[in-house]
Scaffold this motif. Structure first.
Motif, PDB file in Angstrom:
ATOM      1  N   ALA A 194       1.833   2.534  18.711  1.00  0.00           N
ATOM      2  CA  ALA A 194       1.617   2.400  17.268  1.00  0.00           C
ATOM      3  C   ALA A 194       2.330   1.165  16.730  1.00  0.00           C
ATOM      4  CB  ALA A 194       2.115   3.643  16.544  1.00  0.00           C
ATOM      5  N   THR A 195       1.976   0.791  15.519  1.00  0.00           N
ATOM      6  CA  THR A 195       2.610  -0.355  14.875  1.00  0.00           C
ATOM      7  C   THR A 195       2.855  -0.026  13.409  1.00  0.00           C
ATOM      8  OG1 THR A 195       2.455  -2.737  14.496  1.00  0.00           O
ATOM      9  CG2 THR A 195       0.424  -1.462  14.243  1.00  0.00           C
ATOM     10  N   LEU A 196       3.400  -0.990  12.682  1.00  0.00           N
ATOM     11  CA  LEU A 196       3.647  -0.846  11.253  1.00  0.00           C
ATOM     12  C   LEU A 196       2.848  -1.915  10.521  1.00  0.00           C
ATOM     13  CD1 LEU A 196       7.518  -0.313  11.352  1.00  0.00           C
ATOM     14  CD2 LEU A 196       5.747   1.442  11.167  1.00  0.00           C
ATOM     15  N   ALA A 197       2.010  -1.491   9.599  1.00  0.00           N
ATOM     16  CA  ALA A 197       1.159  -2.416   8.861  1.00  0.00           C
ATOM     17  C   ALA A 197       1.774  -2.715   7.500  1.00  0.00           C
ATOM     18  CB  ALA A 197      -0.237  -1.822   8.685  1.00  0.00           C
ATOM     19  N   PRO A 198       1.930  -3.978   7.130  1.00  0.00           N
ATOM     20  CA  PRO A 198       2.516  -4.310   5.828  1.00  0.00           C
ATOM     21  C   PRO A 198       1.571  -3.958   4.686  1.00  0.00           C
ATOM     22  CG  PRO A 198       1.688  -6.294   6.900  1.00  0.00           C
ATOM     23  CD  PRO A 198       1.546  -5.180   7.902  1.00  0.00           C
ATOM     24  N   ASP A 199       2.136  -3.508   3.578  1.00  0.00           N
ATOM     25  CA  ASP A 199       1.375  -3.242   2.363  1.00  0.00           C
ATOM     26  C   ASP A 199       2.074  -3.981   1.231  1.00  0.00           C
ATOM     27  OD1 ASP A 199       0.047  -2.319   0.145  1.00  0.00           O
ATOM     28  OD2 ASP A 199      -0.004  -0.225   0.782  1.00  0.00           O
ATOM     29  N   ILE A 200       1.688  -5.232   1.036  1.00  0.00           N
ATOM     30  CA  ILE A 200       2.366  -6.088   0.059  1.00  0.00           C
ATOM     31  C   ILE A 200       2.126  -5.579  -1.359  1.00  0.00           C
ATOM     32  CG2 ILE A 200       2.506  -8.433  -0.870  1.00  0.00           C
ATOM     33  CD1 ILE A 200       1.821  -9.454   1.916  1.00  0.00           C
ATOM     34  N   ASN A 201       0.951  -5.062  -1.633  1.00  0.00           N
ATOM     35  CA  ASN A 201       0.627  -4.590  -2.987  1.00  0.00           C
ATOM     36  C   ASN A 201       1.484  -3.405  -3.405  1.00  0.00           C
ATOM     37  OD1 ASN A 201      -1.357  -6.538  -3.320  1.00  0.00           O
ATOM     38  ND2 ASN A 201      -2.955  -5.243  -2.436  1.00  0.00           N
ATOM     39  N   ALA A 202       1.906  -2.578  -2.432  1.00  0.00           N
ATOM     40  CA  ALA A 202       2.739  -1.412  -2.754  1.00  0.00           C
ATOM     41  C   ALA A 202       4.228  -1.752  -2.741  1.00  0.00           C
ATOM     42  CB  ALA A 202       2.456  -0.292  -1.757  1.00  0.00           C
ATOM     43  N   SER A 203       4.555  -2.992  -2.419  1.00  0.00           N
ATOM     44  CA  SER A 203       5.952  -3.424  -2.329  1.00  0.00           C
ATOM     45  C   SER A 203       6.449  -3.929  -3.670  1.00  0.00           C
ATOM     46  CB  SER A 203       6.086  -4.523  -1.272  1.00  0.00           C
ATOM     47  OG  SER A 203       5.584  -4.103  -0.012  1.00  0.00           O
ATOM     48  N   VAL A 204       7.768  -4.075  -3.775  1.00  0.00           N
ATOM     49  CA  VAL A 204       8.402  -4.637  -4.972  1.00  0.00           C
ATOM     50  C   VAL A 204       9.288  -5.797  -4.531  1.00  0.00           C
ATOM     51  CG1 VAL A 204       9.975  -4.202  -6.903  1.00  0.00           C
ATOM     52  CG2 VAL A 204       8.375  -2.410  -6.174  1.00  0.00           C
ATOM     53  N   ASN A 205       9.004  -7.002  -5.035  1.00  0.00           N
ATOM     54  CA  ASN A 205       9.771  -8.203  -4.667  1.00  0.00           C
ATOM     55  C   ASN A 205       9.772  -8.440  -3.159  1.00  0.00           C
ATOM     56  OD1 ASN A 205      10.547  -8.812  -7.375  1.00  0.00           O
ATOM     57  ND2 ASN A 205      12.099  -7.211  -7.260  1.00  0.00           N
TER      58      ASN A 205
END
Length: 616
Positions: free
Chosen positions: A69-80
């Motif tokens: 498995a891996t970890l997919a970034p979610d920039i829209n759900a992030s803060v700064n």
């Protein structure tokens, strides 16, 4: 690149080889030789003190099973995203802990977790199907409903007290997670585990096995309720919980002297006063005269009233004269008493006081306080049961970390640990960072959180982190704003060769056809780049830069000097990459468009420049 997480068994064997190389013959552990080398320290008897339970061997197999498995970034759900080192991960924590091994092995200073207490009503994941195949296990951990939520009827389900393996299931759930957590701790790292009396005894024995009994620091009793329940159905009402504290290595912890104080109690603060209006603020004092049995420096001190005192004092005469000049020596009894050294409340508030193993609700908060904090964030709505108060977690973090350390919580819950890190950074001007992991546990339709529009606990966690970060940024306006990067546990972007499926020649042909390209059809460039980076040990807080040379796009992770290419490459763009002096480059094999000549020429360019070249 095999695309798998750290091989836990291989890591243990490598450590054993370093310590006892003579116990290996032809690269295999030789038990007889190990016995000879250890001599009388080997206990051949089966009857010995140990913790055992039904399914323990299966729990070890689950631990040793690597993940792709891996970890997919979610920039829209992030803060700064660009300005934070904090990480929030949505996903099943055992798989996430495996994914984190390469990037964070030995880098976490403190772990604070609040796992299921095994009360008979809480739900959690445990490997109870001891006869299932590896393929059945992989299928089971992906059991989800039509909306994509993990099903309680499948993997994530209640552990009922009627279950014949009630305690065993809980231990099987905890063992692999605690083992992987220990790997992530630094040599002077600390783990804090909140628990009640349902599993306290078993947790103590399990921690002795994984961390070593010699590394137990304490079991803290915390009074979690500020009121006294009047429950006549019970002989004794519960008002306390426990925090089990273990060091990765107690000796290393002591040598590095990384003990920090807890906040001064209100009672202790009340003992400071300022009768002489000292500009440095309220103070307390201690005798400057050396006490009985103490050796000091002997010299003459004259009091303000003219009394001459020739005694042994706590410090050198030069130190005394400096303290006197600074107004930090006090003579009681109108100037006629023996000298005392001042200690200031401001300094002591910064230092804190030594921790003990009973923590009252007045100093460290209560469950009611934790609930009040959360309902304030969510406009008076109760969205989570029994959250820990941030005062409690701030104290745990303060006694175990310095101002730039990394804290992990892989039973994230409502996000109290991350909230505590935010608050400490605001109060102290520090730069502690957190990694928080929370399962997307489905919320029941009757719950208050569901009525507010939340479908999973992870959504509640993420919203709390966002709201607190926004509030802190509005209050402080700091140049290093609060925030977090959001990642979600996901399947690999690359196809995995499954040799265990090959039953015939047709199966081989089908697998080869599927592997015409290794990347999946739905894989996106940035997600593939992050997977490559994570599996090369790049931390999730790393910068990622998109480079464009002659129309070819590449992803650069400067922290590890890694460049990943998922799009296209030419000789000219390869030369531009070489100018950046990366340590390693990784490219999809498909970008060479089946031209072995182009691939070889580009490979030689990188290798001649001393750069490690890999293809997938």
């Amino acid at each position: 690149m095999d695309g798998k997480s750290l091989n836990v068994t291989g890591d243990l064997i490598a450590k054993l080889k370093d310590i006892i190389p003579g116990a290996f013959t032809e690269d295999k552990l030789n038990i007889d030789q190990l016995k000879q080398l250890l001599g009388e320290n080997i206990n051949p008897d089966n009857e010995r003190y140990q913790l055992n339970w039904a399914g323990k061997s299966e729990a070890f197999r689950v631990l040793q099973m690597p993940t792709t498995a891996t970890l997919a970034p979610d920039i829209n759900a992030s803060v700064n995203w660009d300005n934070t080192g904090n990480i929030f991960i949505e996903g099943e924590n055992l798989e996430v802990l495996k994914v984190l091994q390469k990037s964070y092995y030995g880098k976490i200073k403190a772990i604070c977790i609040d796992p299921p207490y095994n009360t008979g009503s809480d739900s959690f994941i445990y490997p109870d199907k001891f006869s299932e195949t590896k393929e059945e296990y992989f299928r089971r951990i992906k059991e989800k409903d039509e909306e994509g939520f993990m099903m309680k009827e499948g993997l994530f389900r209640p552990n009922k007290k009627e279950n014949g393996q009630f305690h065993s299931n809980w231990l099987s759930m905890m063992l692999p997670r605690l083992f992987l957590a220990k790997n992530l701790l630094s040599d002077d790292g600390i783990i804090f585990i909140s628990i009640d009396d349902n599993e306290l005894a078993n947790l103590k024995l399990l921690m002795d096995e994984i961390f070593g009994e010699e590394n137990k620091e304490a079991i803290i009793t915390w009074r979690r309720r500020h009121n006294q329940p009047n429950d006549k159905s019970k002989m004794i009402s519960k008002v306390a919980e426990y925090i089990v504290v273990y060091a990765k290595n107690s000796e290393t912890l002591k040598k590095k002297n990384t003990f920090y104080g807890i906040p001064l109690s209100e009672t202790r603060q009340g003992s400071y006063s300022n009768p002489d209006k000292d500009p440095l603020g309220p103070w307390d004092s201690k005798p400057w005269k050396a006490g009985s049995g103490q050796t000091g420096s002997k010299y003459t001190i004259t009091t303000p009233t003219g009394k001459v005192l020739n005694e042994e004092w706590m410090g050198a005469e030069s130190t005394y004269q400096q303290l006197l000049a600074e107004g930090k020596i006090y003579f009681p009894s109108g100037g006629d008493g023996w000298p005392r050294k001042k200690f200031y409340l401001g300094d002591r508030m910064e230092e804190g006081q030594s921790a003990h193993n009973f923590w009252g609700h007045q100093e460290f908060g209560s469950n009611q306080e934790g609930s009040a904090e959360l309902t304030e964030i969510f406009n008076g709505k109760n969205v989570f049961d029994n959250p820990k108060p941030t005062r409690l977690l701030k104290a745990l973090i303060k006694i175990s970390t310095s101002k730039d350390d990394l804290i992990l919580d892989f039973f994230g819950g409502s996000g109290s640990t991350a909230h505590a890190v935010y608050e400490l950074n605001k109060e102290e001007g520090s730069n502690r960072k957190f990694i928080l992991v929370q399962l997307p546990e489905k919320i029941d339709a009757s719950d208050e959180a569901y009525k507010l529009g939340f479908k999973t606990i992870a959504e509640v966690t993420q919203t709390r982190l966002s709201k607190v970060a926004q509030s802190i940024n509005e209050q402080t306006g700091t140049q290093a704003p609060a925030g977090f990067r959001c990642f979600r546990l996901s399947d690999s972007n690359f196809k995995i060769w499954r040799g265990d499926f090959l039953k015939s020649e047709a199966d081989i042909v089908e697998q080869l056809r599927m592997f015409d390209t290794v990347e999946k059809d739905t894989a996106a460039g940035e997600k593939m780049a992050w997977e490559i980076a994570i599996k090369h040990g790049v931390p999730l807080s790393s910068a990622i830069n998109v480079l464009t040379f002659n129309g070819d796009h590449f992803y650069h992770f400067p922290e590890k000097k890694l460049v990943a290419g998922t799009d296209a490459i030419s000789i000219s763009s390869a030369k531009e990459i070489i100018k950046m002096k990366p340590g390693t480059v990784v490219f999809l094999d498909s970008i060479f468009k089946k031209s072995d000549q182009d691939k070889t020429n580009i490979q030689l360019l990188f290798e001649d420049a001393g750069i490690i070249f890999h293809t997938i």
